[in-house]
Write an enzyme that holds these catalytic residues in place. Structure first.
Site, PDB file in Angstrom:
ATOM      1  N   LYS A  96     -33.583   0.300 -13.467  1.00 46.25           N
ATOM      2  CA  LYS A  96     -34.437   0.574 -12.322  1.00 46.25           C
ATOM      3  C   LYS A  96     -35.247   1.843 -12.600  1.00 46.25           C
ATOM      4  CE  LYS A  96     -32.952  -2.666  -9.419  1.00 46.25           C
ATOM      5  NZ  LYS A  96     -33.844  -3.695  -8.814  1.00 46.25           N
ATOM      6  N   ASP A 128     -40.909 -11.116  -8.894  1.00 40.53           N
ATOM      7  CA  ASP A 128     -39.764 -11.074  -7.977  1.00 40.53           C
ATOM      8  C   ASP A 128     -40.281 -11.038  -6.542  1.00 40.53           C
ATOM      9  OD1 ASP A 128     -37.438 -10.737  -6.562  1.00 40.53           O
ATOM     10  OD2 ASP A 128     -36.877  -8.837  -7.470  1.00 40.53           O
ATOM     11  N   LYS A 159     -34.188 -16.076  -6.326  1.00 44.49           N
ATOM     12  CA  LYS A 159     -33.057 -15.563  -5.560  1.00 44.49           C
ATOM     13  C   LYS A 159     -32.853 -16.471  -4.355  1.00 44.49           C
ATOM     14  CE  LYS A 159     -33.792 -10.659  -6.714  1.00 44.49           C
ATOM     15  NZ  LYS A 159     -34.185  -9.328  -6.162  1.00 44.49           N
TER      16      LYS A 159
END
Length: 328
Positions: free
Chosen positions: A150, A224, A246
């Protein structure tokens, strides 16, 4: 057939702060759904995500809005048209899969004609921090095959270089969580390749990624926050080389399985990811992960306490939870 719906919120503390470019969390709140079909119970979990305008109250309200349909025998196919993609539909969809398998005396994997997931390589996340602390965190998991780093837009080179030095053999996914702009992304290309980064995940804000249509990256880029459901595929396929599926974005395993096929048909690579969650969320995602290029399902590993019979991890290898938790 008598079918009833219950939903409840669940709060769990994290072992350490989970930092990304947008903020930090020290606990999670999820919504757990149970569907009771003639005394046989299945469950699913949804993680409300503020980035997408969700919270526990809004997710519970969505679920309450379909209570009468559930009682009338709602199945997964009927659910798709009732709720939009998101955490509420995910929780209910996965609960319906679970109860369907239990009623049939089988598993979800068997219903899909797939082998039961066993062990897979998952990314382990190095949370955003000062480079020296990120290096220390990476050193503790340096034997893992795949790390997710990250980063922010302030010192991404320093952050990535620190992790690479501490984990020289690991494959790297770098995730700015929308924290870069196109100029920064362009300027980092040579460095990213020299640092042996495998994938860049959502570098630009989802509403400002049109510049990727004319950009030819040296390292593949994964959508994403820009990618939720089939409605996004045409747009992202011209801007990205990979998509992160997801279940909390797609609205459950049912649509996620369709998305995987559709993405492959467009020549896109596939990552299967998760929110910070419990193993109830990870179990259905592991079915999808069997055919993925990248797997990032370490959410429960951040929890002080997961469910009994949950996933386990050793050296970056994730082992599926027991069937007591979800009929995997």
């Amino acid at each position: 057939m008598l079918q009833t719906l219950s939903c409840a919120t669940d709060r769990r503390r994290l072992k350490a702060p989970f930092r990304i470019s947008r903020g930090v969390k020290t606990e999670i709140e999820t919504v757990v759904v149970t569907v009771d079909r003639d005394g046989i119970v299945g469950r699913g979990e949804g993680v409300p995500y503020g980035r997408y305008g969700e919270d526990c109250r809004s997710v519970v309200d969505q679920l309450e809005s379909v209570r009468s349909q559930v009682r009338a025998g709602l199945d997964r196919q009927g659910l798709t048209g009732l709720l939009p993609p998101g955490a509420a539909r995910n929780a209910l969809d996965c609960a319906l899969w679970d109860v369907e398998a239990r009623v049939a005396g089988t598993t979800v994997s068997a219903l899909l004609g797939r082998a039961r997931p066993g062990t897979c390589v998952t990314a382990l996340t190095v949370s955003l921090d000062a480079p020296e602390r990120m290096a220390a965190a990476a050193a503790r998991i340096a034997d893992a095959p795949l790390l997710k780093v990250k980063v922010d837009g302030v010192d991404p080179e320093g952050q990535i270089a620190a992790v690479r030095a501490a984990a020289p053999a690991a494959r790297l996914i770098v995730d700015p969580n929308e924290g870069w702009n196109l100029d920064l992304l362009r300027g980092l290309q040579s460095f990213l390749r020299s640092a042996r980064v495998d994938l860049i995940e959502q570098p630009l804000p989802s509403d400002a990624d049109e510049g990727l249509e004319r950009f030819r990256p040296l390292v593949p880029i994964c959508a994403d926050e820009s990618f939720h459901s089939a409605a996004d595929l045409e747009r992202v396929s011209g801007r990205y080389q990979c998509v992160n599926i997801k279940l909390d974005k797609s609205g459950g395993l049912t649509h996620a399985l369709e998305l995987e096929k559709m993405a492959r048909a467009r020549g896109l690579s596939v990552m299967v990811g998760c929110m910070v969650c419990t193993s109830v969320s990870i179990a259905p995602a592991l079915i999808l992960a069997q055919g993925a290029d990248f797997v990032d399902l370490d959410g429960p590993l951040w929890l002080v306490e997961d469910h009994p019979h949950g996933v386990t991890e050793s050296g970056g290898l994730l082992t599926a939870p027991g069937g007591e938790l979800w009929r995997l």
